[in-house]
Design a protein around this motif. Structure first.
Motif, PDB file in Angstrom:
ATOM      1  N   LEU A 114     -16.012  13.427  24.899  1.00 11.59           N
ATOM      2  CA  LEU A 114     -17.141  14.354  24.922  1.00 11.59           C
ATOM      3  C   LEU A 114     -16.857  15.650  24.173  1.00 11.59           C
ATOM      4  O   LEU A 114     -17.745  16.183  23.499  1.00 11.59           O
ATOM      5  N   GLU A 115     -15.654  16.167  24.295  1.00 10.41           N
ATOM      6  CA  GLU A 115     -15.310  17.421  23.603  1.00 10.41           C
ATOM      7  C   GLU A 115     -15.375  17.220  22.087  1.00 10.41           C
ATOM      8  O   GLU A 115     -15.915  18.063  21.367  1.00 10.41           O
ATOM      9  N   ASP A 116     -14.834  16.097  21.612  1.00 14.37           N
ATOM     10  CA  ASP A 116     -14.896  15.794  20.180  1.00 14.37           C
ATOM     11  C   ASP A 116     -16.334  15.578  19.721  1.00 14.37           C
ATOM     12  O   ASP A 116     -16.723  16.025  18.638  1.00 14.37           O
ATOM     13  N   ALA A 117     -17.110  14.900  20.542  1.00 12.62           N
ATOM     14  CA  ALA A 117     -18.523  14.677  20.209  1.00 12.62           C
ATOM     15  C   ALA A 117     -19.266  16.001  20.119  1.00 12.62           C
ATOM     16  O   ALA A 117     -20.032  16.229  19.174  1.00 12.62           O
ATOM     17  N   LEU A 118     -19.028  16.866  21.088  1.00 10.29           N
ATOM     18  CA  LEU A 118     -19.689  18.175  21.087  1.00 10.29           C
ATOM     19  C   LEU A 118     -19.331  18.951  19.828  1.00 10.29           C
ATOM     20  O   LEU A 118     -20.210  19.537  19.177  1.00 10.29           O
ATOM     21  N   ASN A 119     -18.059  18.949  19.451  1.00 17.77           N
ATOM     22  CA  ASN A 119     -17.636  19.648  18.235  1.00 17.77           C
ATOM     23  C   ASN A 119     -18.295  19.053  16.999  1.00 17.77           C
ATOM     24  O   ASN A 119     -18.697  19.782  16.085  1.00 17.77           O
ATOM     25  N   MET A 120     -18.426  17.729  16.965  1.00 18.50           N
ATOM     26  CA  MET A 120     -19.075  17.056  15.832  1.00 18.50           C
ATOM     27  C   MET A 120     -20.548  17.454  15.754  1.00 18.50           C
ATOM     28  O   MET A 120     -21.067  17.748  14.680  1.00 18.50           O
ATOM     29  N   TYR A 121     -21.211  17.488  16.901  1.00 23.14           N
ATOM     30  CA  TYR A 121     -22.620  17.877  16.925  1.00 23.14           C
ATOM     31  C   TYR A 121     -22.802  19.323  16.473  1.00 23.14           C
ATOM     32  O   TYR A 121     -23.711  19.639  15.699  1.00 23.14           O
ATOM     33  N   ILE A 122     -21.943  20.199  16.943  1.00 25.17           N
ATOM     34  CA  ILE A 122     -22.057  21.622  16.573  1.00 25.17           C
ATOM     35  C   ILE A 122     -21.816  21.805  15.084  1.00 25.17           C
ATOM     36  O   ILE A 122     -22.551  22.541  14.408  1.00 25.17           O
ATOM     37  N   GLU A 123     -20.804  21.128  14.552  1.00 21.06           N
ATOM     38  CA  GLU A 123     -20.538  21.214  13.110  1.00 21.06           C
ATOM     39  C   GLU A 123     -21.726  20.673  12.319  1.00 21.06           C
ATOM     40  O   GLU A 123     -22.157  21.267  11.328  1.00 21.06           O
ATOM     41  N   SER A 124     -22.279  19.557  12.760  1.00 23.96           N
ATOM     42  CA  SER A 124     -23.416  18.953  12.062  1.00 23.96           C
ATOM     43  C   SER A 124     -24.645  19.844  12.130  1.00 23.96           C
ATOM     44  O   SER A 124     -25.416  19.917  11.172  1.00 23.96           O
ATOM     45  N   LEU A 125     -24.808  20.522  13.246  1.00 23.31           N
ATOM     46  CA  LEU A 125     -25.959  21.422  13.394  1.00 23.31           C
ATOM     47  C   LEU A 125     -25.880  22.585  12.407  1.00 23.31           C
ATOM     48  O   LEU A 125     -26.913  23.116  12.002  1.00 23.31           O
TER      49      LEU A 125
END
Length: 167
Positions: free
Chosen positions: A137-148
């Motif tokens: 989840l932490e990696d996913a959250l970071n990926m989403y934030i970077e993509s945003l």
């Protein structure tokens, strides 16, 4: 073209209200109108590009897959580069995360060759969903934030960030 605009709006409205079968019906009407102008390939390509969620939620996974295979068999450059991305979106919507993982690298390569790199948020969203599915989840959250950061108003990314925060 005015009638097409109306059908596009009816498709979107039906989808927003959860009336997926009606949205697919409008999408198919658009396809038939476009077919006379652009041929079968040109009329199906927008369905593959934009309507995967509609078809899956309406229970028409096989019909969508038939369209996807048609596009794959008839695509020429540069369209052939984006086929793996379309498959990745299909696998995400059908929750086939094993196949999504198998196609994501090809999708990223093809997507980068098809459109400019500013569309990196799309691949980031798919990679984030894979990470989320794997419990990272932490990696996913970071990926989403970077993509945003590439597309700050992307609705699905914002939902994914909220969903990941809750988990």
């Amino acid at each position: 073209d005015d009638s097409l605009h109306i059908y596009y709006q009816l498709t979107r409205a039906s989808s927003l209200f959860g009336q997926y079968q009606a949205a697919v019906d409008y999408s198919n009407r658009i396809k038939y109108i476009n077919e006379s102008k652009y041929g079968l390939y040109g009329s199906i390509f927008p369905i593959i590009e934009y309507d995967v969620e509609l078809f899956i939620h309406a229970g028409l996974k096989d019909e969508y897959k038939k369209h996807l295979i048609f596009i794959e068999n008839n695509a020429v450059s540069p369209d052939e580069n984006i086929i793996p991305y379309f498959y990745s979106k299909y696998y995400l919507q059908t929750e086939n995360f094993d196949m999504l993982a198998a196609t994501i690298d090809a999708a990223e390569d093809g997507y980068g060759n098809y459109w400019v790199k500013c569309y990196k948020y799309e691949i980031g969203y798919l990679r984030g969903r894979l990470l989320e599915n794997d419990g990272k989840l932490e990696d996913a959250l970071n990926m989403y934030i970077e993509s945003l950061s590439y597309y700050p108003t992307h609705y699905e990314l914002k939902k994914a960030i909220g969903r990941t925060h809750r988990l």
